[in-house]
Design a protein around this motif. Structure first.
Motif, PDB file in Angstrom:
ATOM      1  N   SER A  34       9.801  -8.930  34.076  1.00 35.34           N
ATOM      2  CA  SER A  34       9.791  -7.271  34.033  1.00 35.34           C
ATOM      3  C   SER A  34      10.634  -6.232  33.615  1.00 35.34           C
ATOM      4  O   SER A  34      10.469  -5.543  32.953  1.00 35.34           O
ATOM      5  CB  SER A  34      10.307  -6.662  35.901  1.00 35.34           C
ATOM      6  N   VAL A 104      18.349   0.553  27.587  1.00 34.20           N
ATOM      7  CA  VAL A 104      17.775  -0.328  28.690  1.00 34.20           C
ATOM      8  C   VAL A 104      18.489  -0.079  29.744  1.00 34.20           C
ATOM      9  O   VAL A 104      17.669   0.420  30.691  1.00 34.20           O
ATOM     10  CB  VAL A 104      17.339  -1.765  28.080  1.00 34.20           C
ATOM     11  N   ARG A 114      10.924   3.551  37.735  1.00 32.90           N
ATOM     12  CA  ARG A 114      10.647   2.437  38.072  1.00 32.90           C
ATOM     13  C   ARG A 114       9.642   2.333  38.899  1.00 32.90           C
ATOM     14  O   ARG A 114       9.179   1.647  39.929  1.00 32.90           O
ATOM     15  CB  ARG A 114      11.660   2.120  39.228  1.00 32.90           C
ATOM     16  N   ARG A 135      15.345  -7.956  38.856  1.00 35.65           N
ATOM     17  CA  ARG A 135      16.658  -7.590  39.372  1.00 35.65           C
ATOM     18  C   ARG A 135      16.192  -7.223  40.703  1.00 35.65           C
ATOM     19  O   ARG A 135      16.469  -7.417  42.220  1.00 35.65           O
ATOM     20  CB  ARG A 135      17.403  -6.173  38.778  1.00 35.65           C
ATOM     21  N   ARG A 186      27.709  -4.796  32.795  1.00 31.53           N
ATOM     22  CA  ARG A 186      26.352  -4.839  33.360  1.00 31.53           C
ATOM     23  C   ARG A 186      26.099  -5.819  35.209  1.00 31.53           C
ATOM     24  O   ARG A 186      25.657  -5.328  35.857  1.00 31.53           O
ATOM     25  CB  ARG A 186      25.847  -5.808  32.504  1.00 31.53           C
TER      26      ARG A 186
END
Ligand code: DC
Length: 239
Positions: A34, A104, A114, A135, A186
């Motif tokens: 994804s 990104v 999304r 995620r 991140r």
């Protein structure tokens, strides 16, 4: 034997994609990355003037062009893994580059995008038999997945593995400290963003792979798959 969907989420650089790809290959399932979809949209933004000079995303422009973005996966017979195609062009190499990687994160935080990606991811998985990593797979994309795995490892271990990988590819400049800082940044970004923050689904099994190697983690995932199938078959028999 009925097929299931498998959701694999986790922190970045935790080795979840490697595990997801190898697991899918062994059990004959389709692997869907994804993150590659968010990366392909980012590339589209870069190519179509949707990234502003200050490196923010022109959301209105993106919204207007969303229906022009076609992302599909096709099996690469040489690697045995799926390649990402953006509007019929193979972009597998380009979406892994630094330019896309640097942008990104903000792209993947856009709510309407999304929603669209999740819709497409769910449509790709209607017939089951899919391993998807990301995620929000166990929490948003497949809330009913029969097997959910959440992969984690300490930031220091992940940084060391990433540095080893960089050195193997000939990169001698990037320091361990830089990589560690980026991983911590991140983690914080993924876990604290407003739209679908990274979190473990309540029914996900946690795999901390800090002290095991790639083969051991794959074996663990294959065992979990067989256990889940057995449990599922038992449930269906009892009905
Ligand atoms: O897994 P990756 O590094 O290729 O993911 C690229 C980016 O997309 C990363 O910033 C996290 C984000 N992402 C996301 O928000 N939701 C997903 N399901 C997959 C990735």
């Amino acid at each position: 034997m009925g097929k299931i969907n498998i959701a694999i989420d986790g922190v970045s650089s935790s080795g979840k994609s490697t595990m997801a790809k190898d697991l899918a290959k062994i059990i004959g399932y389709i692997y869907i990355d994804s993150g590659a979809m968010y990366r392909a949209v980012t590339l589209y933004c870069l190519r179509n003037g949707i990234v502003k000079d200050d490196k923010t995303i022109d959301e209105e422009k993106l919204k207007a062009q969303l229906s022009n973005i076609d992302i599909i996966f096709k099996l690469n017979v040489e690697t045995g893994r799926p390649d990402t195609y953006l509007n019929r062009q193979n972009v597998e190499g380009e979406i892994r580059g630094m330019e896309v990687s640097a942008l990104v994160s903000p792209v993947s935080a856009i709510g309407f995008l999304r929603k669209e990606m999740v819709k497409q991811q769910q449509a790709m998985s209607l017939n089951k038999g899919v391993v998807m990593d990301g995620r929000d797979i166990g929490t948003v994309v497949f809330p009913d997945a029969e097997l959910k795995i959440f992969v984690t490892a300490s930031p220091e271990i992940r940084a060391k593995r990433r540095v080893d990988e960089l050195r193997m590819r000939g990169n001698k400049e990037t320091t361990y400290e830089e990589v560690l800082e980026n991983i911590k940044y991140r983690d914080h970004h993924d876990q604290n963003r407003k739209e679908s923050p990274l979190r473990k689904a309540e029914d996900a099994i946690v795999l901390d792979n800090s002290t095991i190697n790639i083969e051991q983690q794959l074996q663990w995932a294959v065992d979990m798959y067989h256990k889940t199938i057995e449990k599922n078959n038992g449930k269906n028999r009892d009905r």
